[in-house]
Design a protein around this motif. Structure first.
Motif, PDB file in Angstrom:
ATOM      1  N   VAL A 123     -81.340  -2.132 -37.075  1.00 53.88           N
ATOM      2  CA  VAL A 123     -80.952  -1.303 -35.935  1.00 53.88           C
ATOM      3  C   VAL A 123     -80.223  -0.048 -36.408  1.00 53.88           C
ATOM      4  N   THR A 124     -79.361  -0.189 -37.417  1.00 54.29           N
ATOM      5  CA  THR A 124     -78.621   0.959 -37.938  1.00 54.29           C
ATOM      6  C   THR A 124     -79.566   1.986 -38.563  1.00 54.29           C
ATOM      7  N   LEU A 125     -80.508   1.506 -39.382  1.00 51.87           N
ATOM      8  CA  LEU A 125     -81.466   2.426 -40.012  1.00 51.87           C
ATOM      9  C   LEU A 125     -82.337   3.118 -38.970  1.00 51.87           C
ATOM     10  N   ALA A 126     -82.789   2.342 -37.974  1.00 53.08           N
ATOM     11  CA  ALA A 126     -83.622   2.942 -36.930  1.00 53.08           C
ATOM     12  C   ALA A 126     -82.832   3.936 -36.090  1.00 53.08           C
ATOM     13  N   ALA A 127     -81.553   3.648 -35.857  1.00 52.13           N
ATOM     14  CA  ALA A 127     -80.734   4.562 -35.060  1.00 52.13           C
ATOM     15  C   ALA A 127     -80.580   5.912 -35.752  1.00 52.13           C
ATOM     16  N   GLU A 129     -82.641   7.064 -38.054  1.00 51.26           N
ATOM     17  CA  GLU A 129     -83.972   7.673 -38.194  1.00 51.26           C
ATOM     18  C   GLU A 129     -84.429   8.299 -36.891  1.00 51.26           C
ATOM     19  N   CYS A 130     -84.209   7.596 -35.796  1.00 56.17           N
ATOM     20  CA  CYS A 130     -84.629   8.100 -34.491  1.00 56.17           C
ATOM     21  C   CYS A 130     -83.580   9.004 -33.855  1.00 56.17           C
ATOM     22  N   ASN A 131     -82.356   9.002 -34.417  1.00 54.11           N
ATOM     23  CA  ASN A 131     -81.245   9.750 -33.846  1.00 54.11           C
ATOM     24  C   ASN A 131     -80.969   9.319 -32.401  1.00 54.11           C
ATOM     25  N   SER A 132     -81.195   8.017 -32.146  1.00 51.64           N
ATOM     26  CA  SER A 132     -80.975   7.463 -30.812  1.00 51.64           C
ATOM     27  C   SER A 132     -80.979   5.947 -30.917  1.00 51.64           C
ATOM     28  N   VAL A 133     -80.317   5.307 -29.938  1.00 53.05           N
ATOM     29  CA  VAL A 133     -80.341   3.847 -29.873  1.00 53.05           C
ATOM     30  C   VAL A 133     -81.059   3.360 -28.623  1.00 53.05           C
ATOM     31  N   ASN A 134     -81.711   4.273 -27.917  1.00 57.27           N
ATOM     32  CA  ASN A 134     -82.447   3.901 -26.700  1.00 57.27           C
ATOM     33  C   ASN A 134     -83.843   3.416 -27.054  1.00 57.27           C
ATOM     34  N   PHE A 135     -83.898   2.340 -27.824  1.00 58.96           N
ATOM     35  CA  PHE A 135     -85.200   1.780 -28.170  1.00 58.96           C
ATOM     36  C   PHE A 135     -85.800   1.123 -26.938  1.00 58.96           C
ATOM     37  N   PRO A 136     -87.090   1.339 -26.686  1.00 64.46           N
ATOM     38  CA  PRO A 136     -87.702   0.738 -25.495  1.00 64.46           C
ATOM     39  C   PRO A 136     -87.858  -0.771 -25.649  1.00 64.46           C
ATOM     40  N   GLU A 137     -87.785  -1.486 -24.537  1.00 58.51           N
ATOM     41  CA  GLU A 137     -88.002  -2.934 -24.523  1.00 58.51           C
ATOM     42  C   GLU A 137     -89.124  -3.238 -23.536  1.00 58.51           C
ATOM     43  N   PRO A 138     -90.135  -4.033 -23.918  1.00 63.05           N
ATOM     44  CA  PRO A 138     -90.469  -4.377 -25.291  1.00 63.05           C
ATOM     45  C   PRO A 138     -91.022  -3.150 -26.051  1.00 63.05           C
ATOM     46  N   THR A 151     -83.081  14.553 -28.688  1.00 67.67           N
ATOM     47  CA  THR A 151     -81.689  14.263 -29.030  1.00 67.67           C
ATOM     48  C   THR A 151     -81.216  15.252 -30.087  1.00 67.67           C
ATOM     49  N   THR A 152     -79.945  15.535 -30.048  1.00 65.13           N
ATOM     50  CA  THR A 152     -79.363  16.461 -31.017  1.00 65.13           C
ATOM     51  C   THR A 152     -79.087  15.737 -32.321  1.00 65.13           C
ATOM     52  N   GLU A 153     -79.155  16.468 -33.408  1.00 64.34           N
ATOM     53  CA  GLU A 153     -78.949  15.890 -34.728  1.00 64.34           C
ATOM     54  C   GLU A 153     -77.492  15.464 -34.896  1.00 64.34           C
ATOM     55  N   GLY A 154     -77.293  14.262 -35.447  1.00 62.59           N
ATOM     56  CA  GLY A 154     -75.937  13.777 -35.702  1.00 62.59           C
ATOM     57  C   GLY A 154     -75.224  13.242 -34.483  1.00 62.59           C
ATOM     58  N   SER A 155     -75.951  12.920 -33.437  1.00 62.82           N
ATOM     59  CA  SER A 155     -75.312  12.407 -32.212  1.00 62.82           C
ATOM     60  C   SER A 155     -75.066  10.913 -32.248  1.00 62.82           C
ATOM     61  N   ILE A 156     -75.555  10.242 -33.290  1.00 63.71           N
ATOM     62  CA  ILE A 156     -75.368   8.797 -33.403  1.00 63.71           C
ATOM     63  C   ILE A 156     -73.989   8.511 -33.994  1.00 63.71           C
ATOM     64  N   SER A 157     -73.247   7.691 -33.295  1.00 63.10           N
ATOM     65  CA  SER A 157     -71.921   7.307 -33.768  1.00 63.10           C
ATOM     66  C   SER A 157     -71.914   5.820 -34.109  1.00 63.10           C
ATOM     67  N   LEU A 158     -70.894   5.438 -34.849  1.00 67.83           N
ATOM     68  CA  LEU A 158     -70.755   4.021 -35.201  1.00 67.83           C
ATOM     69  C   LEU A 158     -70.578   3.166 -33.958  1.00 67.83           C
ATOM     70  N   SER A 163     -72.368  -0.930 -30.100  1.00 72.47           N
ATOM     71  CA  SER A 163     -72.718  -1.285 -28.724  1.00 72.47           C
ATOM     72  C   SER A 163     -74.141  -1.834 -28.612  1.00 72.47           C
ATOM     73  N   LYS A 164     -75.025  -1.349 -29.504  1.00 72.33           N
ATOM     74  CA  LYS A 164     -76.415  -1.797 -29.464  1.00 72.33           C
ATOM     75  C   LYS A 164     -76.557  -3.242 -29.942  1.00 72.33           C
ATOM     76  N   VAL A 165     -75.711  -3.684 -30.872  1.00 72.61           N
ATOM     77  CA  VAL A 165     -75.848  -5.024 -31.443  1.00 72.61           C
ATOM     78  C   VAL A 165     -74.699  -5.942 -31.029  1.00 72.61           C
ATOM     79  N   ARG A 166     -73.873  -5.533 -30.074  1.00 71.97           N
ATOM     80  CA  ARG A 166     -72.700  -6.341 -29.723  1.00 71.97           C
ATOM     81  C   ARG A 166     -73.097  -7.663 -29.082  1.00 71.97           C
ATOM     82  N   LEU A 167     -74.180  -7.689 -28.307  1.00 70.89           N
ATOM     83  CA  LEU A 167     -74.590  -8.940 -27.672  1.00 70.89           C
ATOM     84  C   LEU A 167     -74.989  -9.974 -28.711  1.00 70.89           C
ATOM     85  N   GLU A 168     -75.836  -9.573 -29.668  1.00 70.47           N
ATOM     86  CA  GLU A 168     -76.267 -10.502 -30.713  1.00 70.47           C
ATOM     87  C   GLU A 168     -75.086 -10.988 -31.551  1.00 70.47           C
ATOM     88  N   ALA A 169     -74.189 -10.060 -31.915  1.00 67.61           N
ATOM     89  CA  ALA A 169     -73.043 -10.431 -32.750  1.00 67.61           C
ATOM     90  C   ALA A 169     -72.099 -11.373 -32.003  1.00 67.61           C
TER      91      ALA A 169
END
Length: 216
Positions: A123-127, A129-138, A151-158, A163-169
């Motif tokens: 998820v981190t690598l894809a975020a 690479e895509c400069n976004s965490v709005n991956f479509p489901e499915p 999306t603007t470059e560098g808009s991805i924050s830690l 927040s994207k992986v908090r449910l799984e964790a």
């Protein structure tokens, strides 16, 4: 003197030997008899407890009946039902992996390194690479496809990645906590049940404490 009388000690020794011989491969009929008696006693105790909490039981059964009817009756609500079903199985998957870390595999490193760690890394690598965490489901998380939005470059924050992986964790962490409950309840039951009847040294130690004149 803290030692028992010879007659009582002999009686304890015979009782201990008889208990050790009550195993399935030595005395199958007696062992099965005690097993069924203990099962009946437990069923009786559970039935009494359920009867005293019959209002809670009825409420639970009514809720289960409503949820079952909602699941099988066709309608516009089925899209929400399918969404909740997918989320439920997804959470159960990670909770199960957390339980395996505590119970089945011994430590939390196993399922974290095998499943949760690689998932967070992908998820981190894809975020980035895509400069976004709005991956479509499915197909996320089976396949990560970058969204079409600008999306603007560098808009991805830690924080966005967390927040994207908090449910799984969180579900994995809850599973590891649940996996620690069986040994806790076993230790608690052993503590509440008192000394082991066959532990003569522990009984003698308790008697010495009762008759000791000093704290030492």
């Amino acid at each position: 003197s803290f030692s028992d009388s010879p007659l009582l000690s002999e009686r304890k020794r015979r009782d201990r030997e008889e208990r050790l011989n009550i195993v399935l491969w030595k005395q199958p009929l007696v062992t099965l008899q005690y097993f069924f008696l203990e099962t009946l006693i437990n069923l009786k105790e559970w039935t009494i407890k359920l009867w005293h909490r019959r209002s809670i039981l009825v409420s639970f059964l009514l809720t289960l009946a409503v949820l079952t009817a909602t699941y099988y009756i066709e309608g516009t609500h089925q899209q929400y039902v399918r969404y909740m079903e997918k989320k439920f199985f997804w959470c159960a998957y990670w909770v199960g992996l957390g339980i395996l870390s505590s119970v089945g595999l011994g430590t939390g490193l196993h399922t974290f390194l095998l499943y949760l760690g690689p998932h967070i890394a992908s998820v981190t690598l894809a975020a980035y690479e895509c400069n976004s965490v709005n991956f479509p489901e499915p197909p996320y998380p089976d396949q990560i496809i970058c969204p079409d939005e600008e999306t603007t470059e560098g808009s991805i924050s830690l924080w966005a990645i967390i927040s994207k992986v908090r449910l799984e964790a969180c579900m994995w962490g809850a599973g590891t906590a649940i996996g620690e409950l069986p040994p806790y309840f076993m230790a608690r039951a052993a503590r509440l049940s008192g000394a082991e009847p066959d532990d003569e040294e522990y009984q003698e130690f308790e008697e010495m404490l009762e008759h000791a004149e000093t704290a030492q």
